[in-house]
Design an enzyme around this catalytic site. Structure first.
Site, PDB file in Angstrom:
ATOM      1  CB  CYS A 166     -20.284 -16.739   2.971  1.00 19.88           C
ATOM      2  SG  CYS A 166     -19.186 -15.904   3.857  1.00 19.88           S
ATOM      3  CG  HIS A 197     -23.458 -17.000   5.557  1.00 23.50           C
ATOM      4  ND1 HIS A 197     -21.985 -17.558   6.302  1.00 23.50           N
ATOM      5  CD2 HIS A 197     -22.667 -15.695   5.662  1.00 23.50           C
ATOM      6  CE1 HIS A 197     -20.984 -16.872   6.510  1.00 23.50           C
ATOM      7  NE2 HIS A 197     -21.169 -15.511   5.511  1.00 23.50           N
ATOM      8  CG  ASN A 216     -18.467 -15.072   8.350  1.00 28.75           C
ATOM      9  OD1 ASN A 216     -18.483 -16.178   7.581  1.00 28.75           O
ATOM     10  ND2 ASN A 216     -18.810 -13.916   7.809  1.00 28.75           N
TER      11      ASN A 216
END
Length: 316
Positions: free
Chosen positions: A113, A241, A272
């Site tokens: 990520c 993020h 996500n």
């Protein structure tokens, strides 16, 4: 000293939308629970035949078209991904071939990520060192390939997407558009989030990741601002993020951003998307023209590894 700046962004998301209600048809969950725990309402899921390289190429095409820089003038391609199925050739080389980029440096980065900020930092450093002049930096993920759709702890979280940035060198007397990267890791916590084995599935200890993200990361984001010479109160936007709205809110409280700073929460509609989440959210922010050109924007990624990275950029 030569630096770099982002001249254009591009992004891509698959057309298929999967809502929380869709997931509730097969999982013991519901829309209210998912929104309360992580803040996600829906996510995009790629078709079976659509690959990481397919999505990365489309996002990169859009960024190149907006940049005014020809594909043949790109000399470095860096792709951040943790979900590419094919190991060789790497995604960067495949995208380069499809776009007609001639003989670039081409490599992939896997820090999950935080990948886009790692990739951006590497490309910026290459330009600063004189090893590159025009770079293409991409974050692309097809996480649906590694999701166990019967596991409600992970199936509700992730989506597919790609985001891309075109960087070019700045003149010696021109303000740098990409600030120094701050990066690091907590490898002793690596088992908290894994994609391991020959038939890998994402597995996550959500509480461990949440505690780490909400308690340990804000000082590193502040350090990225300090290295760029920007006070957090001066930020036009913060693009973290897109993991969890509660994590984002916890970091923001410790950052001390200004009342007019835009805190991006694209995860509500995108989920996500790991290494794609920061460039996807940034590209949308620029597309909507919510931040003026030249304004400081803090990028900050964190996740599997456990790793983190961030830098302040000037909005193209």
């Amino acid at each position: 000293m030569t630096g770099s700046r982002i001249v254009a962004m591009g992004h891509y998301q698959p057309s298929r939308v999967v809502t929380n209600d869709d997931l509730a048809m097969t999982l013991d969950t519901n829309d209210a629970w998912i929104r309360d725990r992580v803040g996600i309402a829906e996510r995009r899921i790629a078709d079976h035949a659509e690959s990481v390289a397919d999505m990365a190429t489309i996002a990169a095409e859009k960024a190149l078209a907006a940049s005014g820089i020809a594909a043949t003038d790109i000399d470095l391609v860096v792709v951040a991904t943790c979900s590419a199925i094919d190991r060789c050739p790497n995604v960067a080389a495949e995208v380069s071939h499809r776009l007609g980029i001639l003989a670039p440096g081409a490599f992939d980065i896997n820090t999950a990520c935080s990948g886009f900020s790692y990739a951006l930092g590497n490309a910026d450093n290459a330009i600063r060192a004189g090893a590159s002049r025009n770079a293409l930096v991409i974050g692309a993920e097809k996480l649906s390939d590694v999701i166990d759709w019967s596991d409600r702890t992970t199936a509700i979280l992730f989506g597919d997407a790609a985001g891309a940035a075109v960087l070019t060198a700045t003149a010696d007397d021109e303000e740098h558009g990409v600030g120094p990267v701050i990066w690091g890791s907590a490898p002793e916590k690596g088992e908290a989030l894994t994609i391991a084995g020959w038939r890998p599935y994402i597995k996550q200890n959500g509480q461990s990741v949440f505690r780490w993200a909400t308690t340990a990361l804000a000082p590193f984001a502040l350090e990225a601002c300090r290295r760029a010479g920007v006070d957090p109160s001066e930020l036009a936007a913060f693009v973290p993020h897109q993991a969890n709205t509660r994590i984002i809110d916890a970091i923001v409280r410790k950052l001390g951003v200004g009342p007019d700073t835009i805190v991006v929460k694209d995860l509500v509609e995108s989920g996500n998307t790991s290494a794609a989440s920061v460039p996807l959210a940034l590209s949308k922010l620029i597309e909507r023209r919510e931040v003026p050109s030249g304004a400081p924007v803090l990028l900050f990624g964190f996740g599997g590894g456990l790793t983190y990275a961030g830098q302040v950029i000037r909005c193209p």
